[in-house]
Motif scaffolding. Structure first.
Motif, short mmCIF file in Angstrom:
data_model
loop_
_atom_site.label_atom_id
_atom_site.label_comp_id
_atom_site.label_asym_id
_atom_site.label_seq_id
_atom_site.Cartn_x
_atom_site.Cartn_y
_atom_site.Cartn_z
N THR A 1 0.83 -1.21 0.00
CA THR A 1 0.00 0.00 0.00
C THR A 1 0.86 1.25 0.00
N TRP A 2 1.94 1.22 0.76
CA TRP A 2 2.84 2.38 0.84
C TRP A 2 3.47 2.64 -0.53
N TYR A 3 3.95 1.60 -1.17
CA TYR A 3 4.58 1.78 -2.48
C TYR A 3 3.56 2.23 -3.52
N TYR A 4 2.33 1.70 -3.42
CA TYR A 4 1.28 2.14 -4.33
C TYR A 4 1.01 3.64 -4.13
N GLY A 5 0.92 4.04 -2.86
CA GLY A 5 0.67 5.45 -2.57
C GLY A 5 1.78 6.34 -3.08
N GLY A 6 3.03 5.90 -2.92
CA GLY A 6 4.15 6.69 -3.40
C GLY A 6 4.14 6.81 -4.91
N THR A 7 3.82 5.73 -5.60
CA THR A 7 3.76 5.76 -7.06
C THR A 7 2.62 6.66 -7.53
N ARG A 8 1.49 6.56 -6.85
CA ARG A 8 0.33 7.37 -7.21
C ARG A 8 0.64 8.85 -7.10
N GLU A 9 1.46 9.22 -6.12
CA GLU A 9 1.77 10.63 -5.92
C GLU A 9 2.53 11.23 -7.09
N ILE A 10 3.29 10.40 -7.82
CA ILE A 10 4.02 10.91 -8.98
C ILE A 10 3.04 11.50 -9.99
N PHE A 11 1.93 10.80 -10.20
CA PHE A 11 0.93 11.26 -11.15
C PHE A 11 0.02 12.33 -10.53
N ALA B 1 0.85 14.61 -8.53
CA ALA B 1 1.53 15.91 -8.47
C ALA B 1 1.13 16.79 -9.64
N GLY B 2 0.95 16.18 -10.82
CA GLY B 2 0.54 16.96 -11.98
C GLY B 2 -0.84 17.56 -11.80
N LYS B 3 -1.78 16.76 -11.30
CA LYS B 3 -3.13 17.27 -11.05
C LYS B 3 -3.10 18.36 -9.98
N ALA B 4 -2.26 18.17 -8.96
CA ALA B 4 -2.17 19.17 -7.90
C ALA B 4 -1.70 20.51 -8.46
N ALA B 5 -0.72 20.46 -9.35
CA ALA B 5 -0.23 21.70 -9.95
C ALA B 5 -1.33 22.39 -10.76
N LEU B 6 -2.11 21.60 -11.49
CA LEU B 6 -3.21 22.18 -12.26
C LEU B 6 -4.27 22.77 -11.33
N ASP B 7 -4.56 22.08 -10.22
CA ASP B 7 -5.52 22.62 -9.26
C ASP B 7 -5.04 23.96 -8.71
N ALA B 8 -3.73 24.03 -8.42
CA ALA B 8 -3.18 25.26 -7.86
C ALA B 8 -3.24 26.41 -8.86
N VAL B 9 -3.06 26.09 -10.13
CA VAL B 9 -3.07 27.14 -11.17
C VAL B 9 -4.49 27.60 -11.48
N PHE B 10 -5.40 26.65 -11.69
CA PHE B 10 -6.75 27.00 -12.15
C PHE B 10 -7.76 27.14 -11.01
N GLU B 11 -7.44 26.65 -9.82
CA GLU B 11 -8.29 26.78 -8.63
C GLU B 11 -9.75 26.41 -8.93
N PRO B 12 -10.01 25.19 -9.34
CA PRO B 12 -11.40 24.80 -9.64
C PRO B 12 -12.24 24.75 -8.38
N ASP B 13 -13.54 24.93 -8.53
CA ASP B 13 -14.44 24.78 -7.40
C ASP B 13 -14.50 23.31 -6.99
#
Length: 228
Positions: free
Chosen positions: A185-195, A197-209
């Motif tokens: 589960t830990w390794y899955y979570g770490g791998t998931r965070e790689i992808f 991070a891209g969505k997080a950056a988009l959320d920070a830029v566009f600030e969707p509701d």
């Protein structure tokens, strides 16, 4: 019927073509690393342990799944950290945020029940039933519950993203990354965070509701006013 043969991609034969290919690969790598770099910059100096995190009125605990209606081991460890901070007087209230998108799945209520069993009064616990992802939880903490500053509690592989997004949502944040054994589960979570991070950056830029916003609630203010 014979299947058509798939052609292998041909590498450029000229030096100029090879140079352009290398440049394209390098550019892709740089773009892929930008979100992670942004998270590290934003969260610099904001990650702590339960022993040294700054005293803050509110802790936010993010949902991490249920097992037969009970918090998963990973979620239980997050809640244990919140209960510890409350007992030591380092926080005064806990905002539990998670998924209650269907009747038979209720993360916030399971989190509340767990915390009360571990010494946190129910009057000091506030439930956010529409924390469908990290960005939604951060925005709702600010806009719905009026949280301006908080200790965020999650696992180490997720805490940087949580702090970065809550900072962008207007919540001054300090992260506590809970230790866990490095299982599948830990390794899955770490791998998931790689992808993620891209969505997080988009959320920070566009600030969707958030998926669901709703009206302002006084739950956190009431919890802070409750007697210990």
């Amino acid at each position: 019927m014979r299947r058509p043969k798939l052609r292998r991609p041909r590498l450029p034969r000229t030096r100029a073509g090879q140079r352009r290919l290398v440049q394209a690969v390098m550019a892709g790598c740089v773009l892929g690393l930008l979100p992670a770099t942004w998270m590290y910059v934003v969260t610099g100096g904001r990650l702590h342990t339960t022993a040294d995190v700054p005293r803050t009125d509110v802790a936010v605990v993010f949902g991490a799944g249920l097992w037969e209606g009970e918090p998963s081991p990973y979620l239980a460890h997050r809640l244990d950290a919140a209960a510890e901070l409350y007992r030591e007087g380092r926080i005064e209230a806990v905002l539990v945020t998670g998924d209650n998108g269907r009747e038979d799945y209720d993360e916030p209520d399971a989190m509340r029940t767990y915390l009360t069993r571990h010494g946190v009064p129910g009057s000091r616990i506030v439930s956010d039933y529409a924390g469908f992802d990290t960005w939604d939880s951060c925005v709702r903490a600010k806009k719905i519950f009026g949280v301006d500053e908080a200790v965020l509690i999650s696992q180490g592989f997720h805490i940087r993203r949580a702090v970065a997004l809550c900072q962008e949502a207007g919540v001054t944040s300090y992260g506590v990354g809970v230790d866990d054994r490095h299982d599948a589960t830990w390794y899955y979570g770490g791998t998931r965070e790689i992808f993620a991070a891209g969505k997080a950056a988009l959320d920070a830029v566009f600030e969707p509701d958030p998926r669901f916003l709703g009206r302002r609630e006084a739950g956190v203010a009431n919890a802070l006013a409750a007697e210990r």
